[in-house]
Scaffold this motif. Structure first.
Motif, PDB file in Angstrom:
ATOM      1  N   VAL A   1     -93.462  -5.924  31.843  1.00 56.84           N
ATOM      2  CA  VAL A   1     -91.872  -6.027  32.128  1.00 56.84           C
ATOM      3  C   VAL A   1     -91.819  -4.740  33.236  1.00 56.84           C
ATOM      4  N   ALA A   2     -91.336  -5.289  34.402  1.00 56.79           N
ATOM      5  CA  ALA A   2     -91.150  -4.470  35.407  1.00 56.79           C
ATOM      6  C   ALA A   2     -92.318  -3.636  35.827  1.00 56.79           C
ATOM      7  N   GLY A   3     -93.704  -4.218  35.942  1.00 55.02           N
ATOM      8  CA  GLY A   3     -94.597  -3.666  36.361  1.00 55.02           C
ATOM      9  C   GLY A   3     -95.518  -2.797  35.345  1.00 55.02           C
ATOM     10  N   GLN A   4     -94.908  -2.676  34.069  1.00 57.83           N
ATOM     11  CA  GLN A   4     -95.294  -1.934  32.933  1.00 57.83           C
ATOM     12  C   GLN A   4     -95.800  -2.798  31.703  1.00 57.83           C
ATOM     13  N   GLN A   5     -97.229  -2.571  31.275  1.00 57.37           N
ATOM     14  CA  GLN A   5     -97.962  -3.256  30.374  1.00 57.37           C
ATOM     15  C   GLN A   5     -97.400  -2.582  28.769  1.00 57.37           C
ATOM     16  N   GLY A   6     -97.390  -3.475  27.849  1.00 56.80           N
ATOM     17  CA  GLY A   6     -97.100  -2.908  26.580  1.00 56.80           C
ATOM     18  C   GLY A   6     -98.278  -3.410  25.662  1.00 56.80           C
ATOM     19  N   VAL A   7     -99.417  -2.871  26.057  1.00 56.88           N
ATOM     20  CA  VAL A   7    -100.693  -2.991  25.399  1.00 56.88           C
ATOM     21  C   VAL A   7    -101.321  -1.735  24.577  1.00 56.88           C
ATOM     22  N   VAL A   8    -101.365  -1.675  23.387  1.00 51.63           N
ATOM     23  CA  VAL A   8    -101.667  -0.215  22.841  1.00 51.63           C
ATOM     24  C   VAL A   8    -102.908  -0.407  21.959  1.00 51.63           C
ATOM     25  N   GLY A   9    -103.947   0.494  22.335  1.00 52.59           N
ATOM     26  CA  GLY A   9    -105.191   0.427  21.228  1.00 52.59           C
ATOM     27  C   GLY A   9    -106.300   0.059  22.140  1.00 52.59           C
ATOM     28  N   ALA A  10    -107.468   0.199  21.414  1.00 52.98           N
ATOM     29  CA  ALA A  10    -108.738  -0.027  22.274  1.00 52.98           C
ATOM     30  C   ALA A  10    -109.273  -1.330  21.744  1.00 52.98           C
ATOM     31  N   LEU A  11    -109.517  -2.297  22.633  1.00 46.02           N
ATOM     32  CA  LEU A  11    -110.316  -3.524  22.438  1.00 46.02           C
ATOM     33  C   LEU A  11    -111.798  -3.241  22.112  1.00 46.02           C
ATOM     34  N   GLN A  12    -112.060  -3.939  20.768  1.00 52.65           N
ATOM     35  CA  GLN A  12    -113.551  -3.286  20.496  1.00 52.65           C
ATOM     36  C   GLN A  12    -113.874  -4.777  19.884  1.00 52.65           C
ATOM     37  N   GLY A  13    -115.340  -4.781  19.433  1.00 53.65           N
ATOM     38  CA  GLY A  13    -116.072  -6.002  18.999  1.00 53.65           C
ATOM     39  C   GLY A  13    -115.415  -6.280  17.718  1.00 53.65           C
ATOM     40  N   ASP A  14    -114.735  -5.683  16.790  1.00 51.95           N
ATOM     41  CA  ASP A  14    -114.393  -6.115  15.552  1.00 51.95           C
ATOM     42  C   ASP A  14    -112.674  -5.918  15.553  1.00 51.95           C
ATOM     43  N   SER A  15    -112.069  -6.084  16.728  1.00 50.18           N
ATOM     44  CA  SER A  15    -110.687  -6.035  17.032  1.00 50.18           C
ATOM     45  C   SER A  15    -109.762  -7.156  16.298  1.00 50.18           C
ATOM     46  N   GLU A  16    -108.707  -7.067  16.238  1.00 47.42           N
ATOM     47  CA  GLU A  16    -107.558  -8.172  16.022  1.00 47.42           C
ATOM     48  C   GLU A  16    -106.445  -7.602  16.886  1.00 47.42           C
ATOM     49  N   VAL A  17    -105.484  -8.611  17.249  1.00 47.36           N
ATOM     50  CA  VAL A  17    -104.322  -8.164  17.844  1.00 47.36           C
ATOM     51  C   VAL A  17    -103.258  -8.502  17.297  1.00 47.36           C
ATOM     52  N   PHE A  18    -102.093  -7.555  17.230  1.00 46.55           N
ATOM     53  CA  PHE A  18    -100.778  -8.059  16.695  1.00 46.55           C
ATOM     54  C   PHE A  18     -99.746  -7.858  17.722  1.00 46.55           C
ATOM     55  N   LEU A  19     -98.865  -9.002  17.768  1.00 50.90           N
ATOM     56  CA  LEU A  19     -97.859  -9.286  18.625  1.00 50.90           C
ATOM     57  C   LEU A  19     -96.489  -9.001  18.138  1.00 50.90           C
ATOM     58  N   ASN A  20     -95.547  -8.494  18.763  1.00 45.98           N
ATOM     59  CA  ASN A  20     -94.080  -8.347  18.245  1.00 45.98           C
ATOM     60  C   ASN A  20     -93.547  -9.786  18.563  1.00 45.98           C
ATOM     61  N   ALA A  21     -92.262 -10.202  18.329  1.00 46.31           N
ATOM     62  CA  ALA A  21     -91.638 -11.232  18.384  1.00 46.31           C
ATOM     63  C   ALA A  21     -91.456 -11.363  19.926  1.00 46.31           C
ATOM     64  N   ALA A  22     -91.204 -10.699  20.744  1.00 49.69           N
ATOM     65  CA  ALA A  22     -90.982 -11.031  22.275  1.00 49.69           C
ATOM     66  C   ALA A  22     -92.282 -11.648  22.847  1.00 49.69           C
TER      67      ALA A  22
ATOM     68  N   THR B   1     -94.637  -6.371  23.136  1.00 47.98           N
ATOM     69  CA  THR B   1     -95.739  -5.458  22.798  1.00 47.98           C
ATOM     70  C   THR B   1     -96.981  -5.871  22.127  1.00 47.98           C
ATOM     71  N   ALA B   2     -98.220  -5.472  22.446  1.00 47.80           N
ATOM     72  CA  ALA B   2     -99.410  -6.022  21.619  1.00 47.80           C
ATOM     73  C   ALA B   2    -100.121  -4.753  21.101  1.00 47.80           C
ATOM     74  N   ARG B   3    -100.520  -4.711  19.958  1.00 43.27           N
ATOM     75  CA  ARG B   3    -101.267  -3.524  19.676  1.00 43.27           C
ATOM     76  C   ARG B   3    -102.635  -4.138  19.024  1.00 43.27           C
ATOM     77  N   PHE B   4    -104.035  -3.511  19.460  1.00 45.63           N
ATOM     78  CA  PHE B   4    -105.155  -3.794  18.901  1.00 45.63           C
ATOM     79  C   PHE B   4    -105.504  -2.797  17.522  1.00 45.63           C
ATOM     80  N   ARG B   5    -105.916  -3.500  16.615  1.00 46.89           N
ATOM     81  CA  ARG B   5    -106.582  -2.987  15.189  1.00 46.89           C
ATOM     82  C   ARG B   5    -107.900  -3.212  15.149  1.00 46.89           C
ATOM     83  N   ASN B   6    -108.701  -2.230  14.420  1.00 50.05           N
ATOM     84  CA  ASN B   6    -110.063  -2.379  14.380  1.00 50.05           C
ATOM     85  C   ASN B   6    -110.513  -1.681  12.989  1.00 50.05           C
ATOM     86  N   GLY B   7    -111.675  -2.345  12.646  1.00 43.74           N
ATOM     87  CA  GLY B   7    -112.262  -1.847  11.337  1.00 43.74           C
ATOM     88  C   GLY B   7    -112.001  -2.777  10.312  1.00 43.74           C
TER      89      GLY B   7
END
Length: 285
Positions: A43-64, A101-107
């Motif tokens: 949005v307006a040149g800024q990304q809303g990705v939080v967390g580190a992408l790892q081999g055991d990651s899952e990603v969670f997205l908000n409604a938007a 917004t997207a957030r990586f979770r790991n472990g």
């Protein structure tokens, strides 16, 4: 342009991890999954990705963000919600609800047990041979159609192991699923049985031959034997784990153990002599 075009329709696999699904979408557009998420959340040149992408990651997205992905893959929300177990499980916070917004979770604390999807089933479902990851319960580790073990390996996509030399492993899953349908305590009984067979696996039994033969029969060509012994424990012990779980889940057997212990919790096998004999009979030893 990517988000508004929706040029490719990519359908999710049943039980697929959200990150795996996004990875297959990204592959269709020639992107990395991280680049795709940057585009989805921009949005307006800024990304809303939080967390580190790892081999055991899952990603969670908000409604938007989910709205944007649904438009991009051309699959209605109802289909995505039905197929993807974590599609609406978490709403990662962002500056506002309207901002994707997207957030990586790991472990293992936050990401449920998973493994590779069967390649043959993926090809039949999508028309393409592409890696995918799915959530796998304990009774979903075998693809009975293609006779392979779907092995989750921390840090990588996982391993698909052929079971041509281990038909008893395929049969064990059928027995496991039948037990899950019939017994309300099957899941907890299997957890206990897994702990028991894991302890047996860690012991030295010079007279034991079955597990050694199964370990060798399932080992992929070129695999390091020491590494394989670590990776293959659940596969090799699975038939005995299921058999033990069925015994532990049996109400008749539990009553027999209670009677043998005089109505008290037994502390030693000597207190319940029926246990070793019935274990031996159940496991064929």
């Amino acid at each position: 342009m990517l988000l508004t075009a929706g040029a490719l329709r990519v359908a999710p696999l049943q039980g697929e991890m959200t990150l795996s699904f996004l990875g297959r979408i990204a592959d269709g557009y020639g992107l990395t999954v991280r680049s795709l998420l940057s585009s989805v959340t921009e949005v307006a040149g800024q990304q809303g990705v939080v967390g580190a992408l790892q081999g055991d990651s899952e990603v969670f997205l908000n409604a938007a963000a989910r709205d944007r992905v649904a438009a991009l893959c051309r699959v209605p929300h109802v289909g995505l919600r039905r197929a993807l177990p974590t599609w609406t499980r978490e709403e990662p916070p962002g500056p506002s609800k309207e901002r994707p917004t997207a957030r990586f979770r790991n472990g293992v604390e936050t990401v449920a047990a998973w493994g590779p999807a069967c390649p043959g089933c993926v090809a039949a479902r999508t028309g393409r041979v592409a890696p995918a990851r799915v959530y796998l319960a304990a009774h979903q580790r075998v693809c009975p159609r293609h006779r392979c073990w779907l092995m989750g390996v921390p840090g990588i996509e996982g391993r698909v192991v052929g079971l041509a030399g281990c038909p008893e492993v395929v049969q064990a899953q059928a027995d496991h699923r039948r037990l899950m349908r019939r017994s309300p305590v099957a899941a907890s009984a299997f957890q206990v049985a897994e702990a028991v067979t894991a302890w047996w696996w860690a012991q030295v039994w010079p007279e034991e031959r079955l597990w050694a033969m199964r370990l060798e029969a399932a080992m992929p060509a070129g695999e390091d034997p020491q590494r394989w012994r670590i990776l293959a424990r659940d596969l090799v012990t699975y038939p005995e784990t299921v058999a033990l779980a069925a015994l532990l889940a049996s109400r008749v057997w539990r009553l027999r153990v209670a009677a043998g212990g005089g109505g008290h919790l037994p502390y030693r096998l000597a207190d319940v002599p029926c246990v070793p004999s019935e274990l031996g009979g159940t496991l064929g030893s």
